[in-house]
Design an enzyme around this catalytic site. Structure first.
Site, PDB file in Angstrom:
ATOM      1  N   HIS A  39      58.641  68.657  46.798  1.00  0.00           N
ATOM      2  CA  HIS A  39      57.693  67.634  46.217  1.00  0.00           C
ATOM      3  C   HIS A  39      56.782  67.056  47.268  1.00  0.00           C
ATOM      4  O   HIS A  39      57.191  66.705  48.035  1.00  0.00           O
ATOM      5  CB  HIS A  39      58.671  66.463  45.514  1.00  0.00           C
ATOM      6  CG  HIS A  39      58.118  65.627  44.444  1.00  0.00           C
ATOM      7  ND1 HIS A  39      57.459  64.703  44.932  1.00  0.00           N
ATOM      8  CD2 HIS A  39      58.031  65.873  43.172  1.00  0.00           C
ATOM      9  CE1 HIS A  39      56.793  64.079  43.530  1.00  0.00           C
ATOM     10  NE2 HIS A  39      57.274  65.066  42.636  1.00  0.00           N
ATOM     11  N   ASP A  66      62.744  69.291  37.888  1.00  0.00           N
ATOM     12  CA  ASP A  66      62.644  70.649  37.242  1.00  0.00           C
ATOM     13  C   ASP A  66      63.555  71.592  37.584  1.00  0.00           C
ATOM     14  O   ASP A  66      63.720  72.628  36.723  1.00  0.00           O
ATOM     15  CB  ASP A  66      61.028  71.306  37.538  1.00  0.00           C
ATOM     16  CG  ASP A  66      59.990  70.410  37.206  1.00  0.00           C
ATOM     17  OD1 ASP A  66      60.013  69.878  36.069  1.00  0.00           O
ATOM     18  OD2 ASP A  66      58.920  70.240  37.904  1.00  0.00           O
TER      19      ASP A  66
HETATM   20  N1  ACO Z   1      60.085  77.159  48.604  1.00  0.00           N
HETATM   21  C1  ACO Z   1      59.821  77.457  49.866  1.00  0.00           C
HETATM   22  N2  ACO Z   1      59.178  76.915  50.801  1.00  0.00           N
HETATM   23  C2  ACO Z   1      58.552  75.734  50.570  1.00  0.00           C
HETATM   24  C3  ACO Z   1      58.722  75.056  49.045  1.00  0.00           C
HETATM   25  C4  ACO Z   1      59.397  75.801  48.151  1.00  0.00           C
HETATM   26  N3  ACO Z   1      59.748  75.678  46.896  1.00  0.00           N
HETATM   27  N4  ACO Z   1      57.942  73.900  49.139  1.00  0.00           N
HETATM   28  C5  ACO Z   1      57.381  73.686  49.987  1.00  0.00           C
HETATM   29  N5  ACO Z   1      57.535  74.838  51.178  1.00  0.00           N
HETATM   30  C6  ACO Z   1      57.163  74.862  52.201  1.00  0.00           C
HETATM   31  C7  ACO Z   1      55.976  75.386  52.445  1.00  0.00           C
HETATM   32  O1  ACO Z   1      55.687  76.770  52.677  1.00  0.00           O
HETATM   33  C8  ACO Z   1      55.304  74.512  53.711  1.00  0.00           C
HETATM   34  O2  ACO Z   1      55.824  75.221  54.846  1.00  0.00           O
HETATM   35  P1  ACO Z   1      54.696  75.195  56.245  1.00  0.00           P
HETATM   36  O3  ACO Z   1      54.768  73.902  56.662  1.00  0.00           O
HETATM   37  O4  ACO Z   1      55.727  76.046  57.097  1.00  0.00           O
HETATM   38  O5  ACO Z   1      53.603  75.886  55.857  1.00  0.00           O
HETATM   39  C9  ACO Z   1      56.023  73.197  53.619  1.00  0.00           C
HETATM   40  O6  ACO Z   1      57.363  73.492  52.880  1.00  0.00           O
HETATM   41  C10 ACO Z   1      55.391  72.033  53.164  1.00  0.00           C
HETATM   42  O7  ACO Z   1      54.764  72.628  51.659  1.00  0.00           O
HETATM   43  P2  ACO Z   1      53.493  72.214  50.971  1.00  0.00           P
HETATM   44  O8  ACO Z   1      53.164  73.074  50.091  1.00  0.00           O
HETATM   45  O9  ACO Z   1      52.488  72.001  52.051  1.00  0.00           O
HETATM   46  O10 ACO Z   1      54.103  70.879  50.465  1.00  0.00           O
HETATM   47  P3  ACO Z   1      53.261  70.174  49.321  1.00  0.00           P
HETATM   48  O11 ACO Z   1      53.420  68.694  49.256  1.00  0.00           O
HETATM   49  O12 ACO Z   1      51.595  70.511  49.060  1.00  0.00           O
HETATM   50  O13 ACO Z   1      53.983  70.895  47.913  1.00  0.00           O
HETATM   51  C11 ACO Z   1      54.944  71.376  46.187  1.00  0.00           C
HETATM   52  C12 ACO Z   1      54.770  70.404  47.043  1.00  0.00           C
HETATM   53  C13 ACO Z   1      53.901  71.936  45.320  1.00  0.00           C
HETATM   54  C14 ACO Z   1      55.904  70.867  45.155  1.00  0.00           C
HETATM   55  C15 ACO Z   1      55.881  72.554  46.547  1.00  0.00           C
HETATM   56  O14 ACO Z   1      56.861  71.882  47.264  1.00  0.00           O
HETATM   57  C16 ACO Z   1      56.168  73.577  45.884  1.00  0.00           C
HETATM   58  O15 ACO Z   1      55.490  74.487  45.451  1.00  0.00           O
HETATM   59  N6  ACO Z   1      57.279  73.788  44.887  1.00  0.00           N
HETATM   60  C17 ACO Z   1      57.589  74.744  44.140  1.00  0.00           C
HETATM   61  C18 ACO Z   1      57.067  74.216  42.731  1.00  0.00           C
HETATM   62  C19 ACO Z   1      57.689  72.863  42.196  1.00  0.00           C
HETATM   63  O16 ACO Z   1      58.930  72.982  42.107  1.00  0.00           O
HETATM   64  N7  ACO Z   1      56.853  72.173  41.543  1.00  0.00           N
HETATM   65  C20 ACO Z   1      57.264  70.939  40.776  1.00  0.00           C
HETATM   66  C21 ACO Z   1      56.785  69.786  41.653  1.00  0.00           C
HETATM   67  S1  ACO Z   1      57.687  68.341  40.695  1.00  0.00           S
HETATM   68  C22 ACO Z   1      56.657  67.950  39.203  1.00  0.00           C
HETATM   69  O17 ACO Z   1      55.693  68.326  39.130  1.00  0.00           O
HETATM   70  C23 ACO Z   1      57.335  67.171  38.317  1.00  0.00           C
END
Ligand code: ACO
Length: 430
Positions: A306, A364
């Site tokens: 998140h 979710d």
């Molecule tokens: N699985 C594996 N790796 C992940 C995940 C995941 N679900 N989420 C983040 N990471 C990793 C990224 O690859 C990144 O790694 P790095 O630093 O080595 O490049 C690091 O964790 C940080 O991730 P970001 O994408 O930069 O974090 P951000 O805060 O921008 O993204 C997000 C948050 C979009 C929710 C992300 O965690 C994601 O895509 N999760 C899956 C989709 C999801 O469940 N979304 C629901 C959000 S809640 C809502 O809307 C109610």
């Protein structure tokens, strides 16, 4: 309230920037005069360090896993209150007295019907249209049906539009569902509470009686409370930005629904369930965890991570408990999806990669399983989220419109395209 100042120096010049404090949470550095003074913008794509507005509605502490609506912890509201009470709280800032609650419930209930011509509007869609496509269009179209509440400078118009949106979203979402499965629309019934009425509009047919189970109704009501607001997330910021131009509230909420549709936001519960289905059995989990950790594989564990919560999402904890309650009532505790979910959560929470990156299950992760158990197809999940979030969007829109310092949202950019160059006529190119 101004506390003290921060200093920024660029070359030989330095400027004081006011630091402002909220009630709780991090202070902010007010950079609104920075461009005027320094001729430089700040650069923050994704707004990870930017507070875009001042708000009194919702507070999140992502490190501690805290979520408050108007100061009240989400756990208390979800376990002790009901959704319409939460709507009242978000809109007006205080919990209602019994009399206020009764009046508000009646007001919302009396606005649940949609203009009869809306049903003809629906018949223009293909039957296999995604419910979110139908919702974006239908909510935007409300502006074409309710001209008498479009003056955003009139507090009464704003109130009527707000109540209309909260009241009509369940009807529209249920109509979107009925349309895709080829069943007749079911009119709202005023002697039912908000959530029972919605379940009836989705699952009853004119030829049979329909009774809702109180545990299942309560579970869905709780899901609505948990999704009601979440401060300045992507869709809420979209609503505020759309509203900052003076657009009418129906158009603004349609913009919010469009933004919510994406898989990184509201579409994640649909994606999380699809992922659990794809994993299928607990034995396959290590393969998917390995893929999620592989930098060269775009796969992510849906329902994990998140932008704000770097701790357990407090909503996910309540959702997990609610999922168990629903599956118990339905007698499907051995649901293979739930088994995969529990095992995946266990493995991920102990995995160095997820620990280091502070990736915890988000709301979710469990809501998809619950909604599926309640009988909703996955394509409806995001539409249900939109229904619940409408009150948050409206409360935030109203707060913005009523703020005398409000101006149109207009971010700037770091331009990296071509510098000025002269047009070359077609015959001289190539
Ligand atoms: N699985 C594996 N790796 C992940 C995940 C995941 N679900 N989420 C983040 N990471 C990793 C990224 O690859 C990144 O790694 P790095 O630093 O080595 O490049 C690091 O964790 C940080 O991730 P970001 O994408 O930069 O974090 P951000 O805060 O921008 O993204 C997000 C948050 C979009 C929710 C992300 O965690 C994601 O895509 N999760 C899956 C989709 C999801 O469940 N979304 C629901 C959000 S809640 C809502 O809307 C109610």
């Amino acid at each position: 309230m101004t506390n003290t100042t921060a200093k920024i120096s660029i070359g030989n010049e330095a400027w004081d920037l006011p630091i402002k404090s909220g009630t709780i949470g991090p202070d902010v550095i007010d950079i609104s005069k920075l461009y005027g003074n320094s001729k430089m913008f700040t650069f923050d794509p994704g707004f990870t360090s930017t507070a875009a507005c001042e708000s009194k509605i919702t507070y999140i502490d992502g490190d501690e896993g805290v979520l408050l609506y108007r100061g009240y912890p989400i756990e208390q509201l979800a376990l002790q209150g009901d959704f319409l009470e939460t709507c009242y709280l978000l809109l007006y800032g205080e919990l209602p007295t019994p009399a206020e609650k009764q009046n508000f419930d009646t007001l919302v209930t009396r606005h649940t019907m949609v203009h009869e011509q809306m049903s003809r509007f629906f018949s223009g869609f293909r039957r296999d249209a995604h419910p979110m496509a139908v919702c974006v269009a239908s909510v935007g179209a409300l502006a074409a049906f309710y001209h008498d509440s479009l003056d955003i400078t009139d507090p009464h118009h704003r109130l009527v539009s707000s109540i209309r949106l909260i009241a009509k979203l369940p009807t529209i979402v249920a109509m979107a569902y009925k349309y895709t499965i080829g069943q007749p629309f079911v009119y709202p019934k005023n002697d039912l509470d908000y959530t029972s009425n919605f379940l009836r509009m989705c699952f009853s047919v004119p030829c049979e009686d329909y009774k809702t189970d109180p545990v299942l109704t309560r579970a869905l009501d709780r899901i609505f409370i948990l999704h009601a607001d979440h401060e300045q997330n992507a869709s809420t910021s979209t609503v505020r930005l759309a509203g900052s131009s003076g657009a009418n509230p129906f158009a603004c909420i349609a913009a919010g629904i469009a933004c919510l549709w994406g898989p990184a936001h509201g579409g994640a519960n649909e994606a999380a369930l699809a992922m659990l289905q794809e994993i299928g059995t607990p034995e396959r989990i290590p393969e998917f965890v390995r893929r999620a950790k592989d930098k060269n594989d775009p796969f992510r564990l849906m329902g994990f991570g998140h932008r704000v919560y770097k701790n357990y999402d407090p909503r996910a904890k309540i959702m997990q408990q609610t999922t168990h309650e629903v599956l118990k009532v339905l007698g499907v505790q051995d649901d293979p999806l739930l088994q995969v979910a529990i095992e995946l959560e266990r493995i991920a929470l102990h995995d160095e990669y997820f620990i280091e990156k502070k990736l915890y299950p988000n709301i979710d992760f469990y809501s998809g399983i619950t909604l599926k158990a309640l009988g909703f197809p996955t394509s409806m999940f995001t539409a249900l989220f939109a229904l619940a979030r409408t009150v948050g969007w409206i409360a935030q829109w109203k707060e913005m419109i009523e703020d005398p310092s409000q101006k149109i949202g207009r971010p700037r950019q770091l331009y990296t395209g071509a510098a000025r160059r002269d047009y070359v006529s077609l015959d001289k190119r190539g």
